[in-house]
Design a protein around this motif. Structure first.
Motif, mmCIF file in Angstrom:
data_model
loop_
_atom_site.group_PDB
_atom_site.id
_atom_site.type_symbol
_atom_site.label_atom_id
_atom_site.label_comp_id
_atom_site.label_asym_id
_atom_site.label_seq_id
_atom_site.Cartn_x
_atom_site.Cartn_y
_atom_site.Cartn_z
ATOM 1 N N GLN A 142 0.807 -1.095 -0.005
ATOM 2 C CA GLN A 142 -0.007 -0.110 0.012
ATOM 3 C C GLN A 142 0.952 1.129 -0.186
ATOM 4 O O GLN A 142 1.946 1.261 0.431
ATOM 5 C CB GLN A 142 -0.864 0.224 1.158
ATOM 6 C CG GLN A 142 -1.829 -1.118 1.262
ATOM 7 C CD GLN A 142 -3.071 -0.855 0.295
ATOM 8 O OE1 GLN A 142 -3.271 0.350 -0.096
ATOM 9 N NE2 GLN A 142 -3.622 -2.043 0.006
ATOM 10 N N ASN A 143 0.443 2.249 -0.830
ATOM 11 C CA ASN A 143 1.282 3.568 -0.590
ATOM 12 C C ASN A 143 0.184 4.570 -0.978
ATOM 13 O O ASN A 143 -0.362 4.664 -2.111
ATOM 14 C CB ASN A 143 2.360 3.479 -1.628
ATOM 15 C CG ASN A 143 3.184 4.714 -1.512
ATOM 16 O OD1 ASN A 143 3.061 5.482 -0.516
ATOM 17 N ND2 ASN A 143 3.897 5.140 -2.490
ATOM 18 N N ARG A 167 -15.620 -0.490 3.759
ATOM 19 C CA ARG A 167 -15.504 -1.888 3.050
ATOM 20 C C ARG A 167 -14.344 -2.386 2.647
ATOM 21 O O ARG A 167 -13.901 -2.532 1.302
ATOM 22 C CB ARG A 167 -16.557 -1.846 1.935
ATOM 23 C CG ARG A 167 -17.928 -1.707 2.367
ATOM 24 C CD ARG A 167 -18.959 -1.836 1.162
ATOM 25 N NE ARG A 167 -19.011 -0.733 0.034
ATOM 26 C CZ ARG A 167 -19.442 0.513 0.182
ATOM 27 N NH1 ARG A 167 -20.123 0.821 1.338
ATOM 28 N NH2 ARG A 167 -19.419 1.437 -0.635
ATOM 29 N N PRO A 168 -13.294 -2.350 3.689
ATOM 30 C CA PRO A 168 -12.184 -2.791 3.311
ATOM 31 C C PRO A 168 -11.898 -4.326 2.465
ATOM 32 O O PRO A 168 -10.953 -4.515 1.938
ATOM 33 C CB PRO A 168 -11.205 -2.935 4.749
ATOM 34 C CG PRO A 168 -12.548 -3.015 5.568
ATOM 35 C CD PRO A 168 -13.613 -2.359 4.936
ATOM 36 N N GLU A 169 -13.088 -5.260 2.883
ATOM 37 C CA GLU A 169 -12.859 -6.247 2.215
ATOM 38 C C GLU A 169 -13.025 -6.272 0.714
ATOM 39 O O GLU A 169 -12.683 -7.110 -0.035
ATOM 40 C CB GLU A 169 -14.230 -7.207 2.567
ATOM 41 C CG GLU A 169 -15.598 -6.639 2.644
ATOM 42 C CD GLU A 169 -15.949 -5.623 3.170
ATOM 43 O OE1 GLU A 169 -17.295 -5.134 2.869
ATOM 44 O OE2 GLU A 169 -15.362 -5.394 4.309
ATOM 45 N N GLU A 170 -13.468 -5.059 0.159
ATOM 46 C CA GLU A 170 -13.572 -4.909 -1.287
ATOM 47 C C GLU A 170 -12.308 -4.168 -1.877
ATOM 48 O O GLU A 170 -12.231 -4.085 -2.841
ATOM 49 C CB GLU A 170 -14.824 -3.978 -1.673
ATOM 50 C CG GLU A 170 -16.029 -4.638 -1.364
ATOM 51 C CD GLU A 170 -17.437 -3.725 -1.633
ATOM 52 O OE1 GLU A 170 -17.127 -2.667 -2.420
ATOM 53 O OE2 GLU A 170 -18.498 -4.044 -1.103
ATOM 54 N N ILE A 171 -11.142 -4.061 -0.882
ATOM 55 C CA ILE A 171 -9.819 -3.833 -1.169
ATOM 56 C C ILE A 171 -9.909 -2.394 -1.952
ATOM 57 O O ILE A 171 -9.486 -2.206 -3.272
ATOM 58 C CB ILE A 171 -9.046 -4.663 -2.055
ATOM 59 C CG1 ILE A 171 -9.163 -5.867 -1.130
ATOM 60 C CG2 ILE A 171 -7.709 -4.370 -2.175
ATOM 61 C CD1 ILE A 171 -8.605 -7.257 -2.141
ATOM 62 N N PRO A 172 -10.530 -1.120 -1.183
ATOM 63 C CA PRO A 172 -10.672 0.052 -2.225
ATOM 64 C C PRO A 172 -9.688 0.743 -2.070
ATOM 65 O O PRO A 172 -8.365 0.308 -1.583
ATOM 66 C CB PRO A 172 -11.714 0.819 -1.002
ATOM 67 C CG PRO A 172 -11.372 0.198 0.088
ATOM 68 C CD PRO A 172 -10.971 -1.123 -0.026
ATOM 69 N N ASP A 173 -9.365 1.684 -3.089
ATOM 70 C CA ASP A 173 -8.196 2.416 -3.364
ATOM 71 C C ASP A 173 -8.098 3.566 -1.858
ATOM 72 O O ASP A 173 -8.788 4.138 -1.787
ATOM 73 C CB ASP A 173 -8.636 3.292 -4.398
ATOM 74 C CG ASP A 173 -7.057 4.162 -4.848
ATOM 75 O OD1 ASP A 173 -6.527 4.599 -4.137
ATOM 76 O OD2 ASP A 173 -7.023 4.531 -6.145
ATOM 77 N N HIS A 174 -6.907 3.172 -1.222
ATOM 78 C CA HIS A 174 -6.572 4.001 -0.188
ATOM 79 C C HIS A 174 -6.380 5.565 -0.270
ATOM 80 O O HIS A 174 -6.720 6.123 0.606
ATOM 81 C CB HIS A 174 -5.486 3.441 0.593
ATOM 82 C CG HIS A 174 -5.751 2.093 1.373
ATOM 83 N ND1 HIS A 174 -6.070 1.166 0.939
ATOM 84 C CD2 HIS A 174 -5.506 1.845 2.551
ATOM 85 C CE1 HIS A 174 -6.470 -0.062 1.646
ATOM 86 N NE2 HIS A 174 -5.919 0.390 2.788
ATOM 87 N N GLY A 175 -5.867 5.882 -1.499
ATOM 88 C CA GLY A 175 -5.709 7.071 -1.784
ATOM 89 C C GLY A 175 -6.957 8.122 -2.262
ATOM 90 O O GLY A 175 -6.671 9.196 -2.319
#
Length: 188
Positions: A142-143, A167-175
């Motif tokens: 992650q960055n 919804r972290p289980e959907e692996i969203p864009d952290h940025g």
């Protein structure tokens, strides 16, 4: 002849940490209360934390995983070196302060800079900054950069709320600001 060399080898890794998520960031907590100050905890930054999450259906190894930029923390040799499916771990600035404010029994991997990684400032910026997580092979997991200005949730900036990944289980864009919300309650 030379000085002794120190090497860390990771073998028999359960699964890749490639999907490790930062699921919560307490970057600008409330100031210390009178009781906290009487206990010797005077800096609001002592109550900071980052929560990481395993969104996969497999146990993942955190050996060799490093969090950097905002502060430096290496999971190798920490209290928690694996995360079960849907498991969480916390990296805190000060464990005594954390437990006084938030309670005991949380899965704390360790404190910023407590396991041999040089101190990178040792606190989260209240104005937002970059957080990078790298794997044992140096690849980026992650960055991203969080911020304290709209469209980011501004109630996470000093009102006692944290940033929570939606919804972290959907692996969203952290940025992206739309991937985050403020915690429902003060204290995260």
């Amino acid at each position: 002849w030379g000085p002794p060399a120190r090497e860390i080898y990771v073998i028999d890794v359960p699964a890749s940490s490639a999907n490790l998520m930062v699921s919560e960031i307490m970057y600008h907590p409330l100031d210390a209360s009178v009781a906290e100050e009487l206990a010797g905890i005077t800096q609001a930054s002592d109550f900071e934390f980052i929560e990481v999450y395993n969104p996969t259906s497999s146990r993942i190894s955190l050996s060799g995983v490093v969090i950097s930029q905002a502060f430096d923390f290496a999971f190798t040799g920490s209290v928690i070196t694996e995360l079960d499916p849907s498991g969480y771990a916390l990296i805190v600035r000060d464990q005594v302060a954390f437990e006084m404010r938030y309670g005991v029994g949380f899965p704390i991997a360790g404190e910023y800079g407590d396991n041999g990684v040089p101190d990178g400032g040792n606190k989260l910026s209240n104005a937002g900054e970059e957080i990078m997580i790298t794997a044992v092979d140096g690849s980026i997991i992650q960055n991203f950069i969080y911020d304290d200005n709209a469209p980011w949730p501004v109630s996470a900036d000093g009102s006692g709320h944290s940033l929570v990944l939606i919804r972290p289980e959907e692996i969203p864009d952290h940025g992206l600001a739309v991937s985050w919300r403020s915690s429902a309650l003060s204290g995260g």
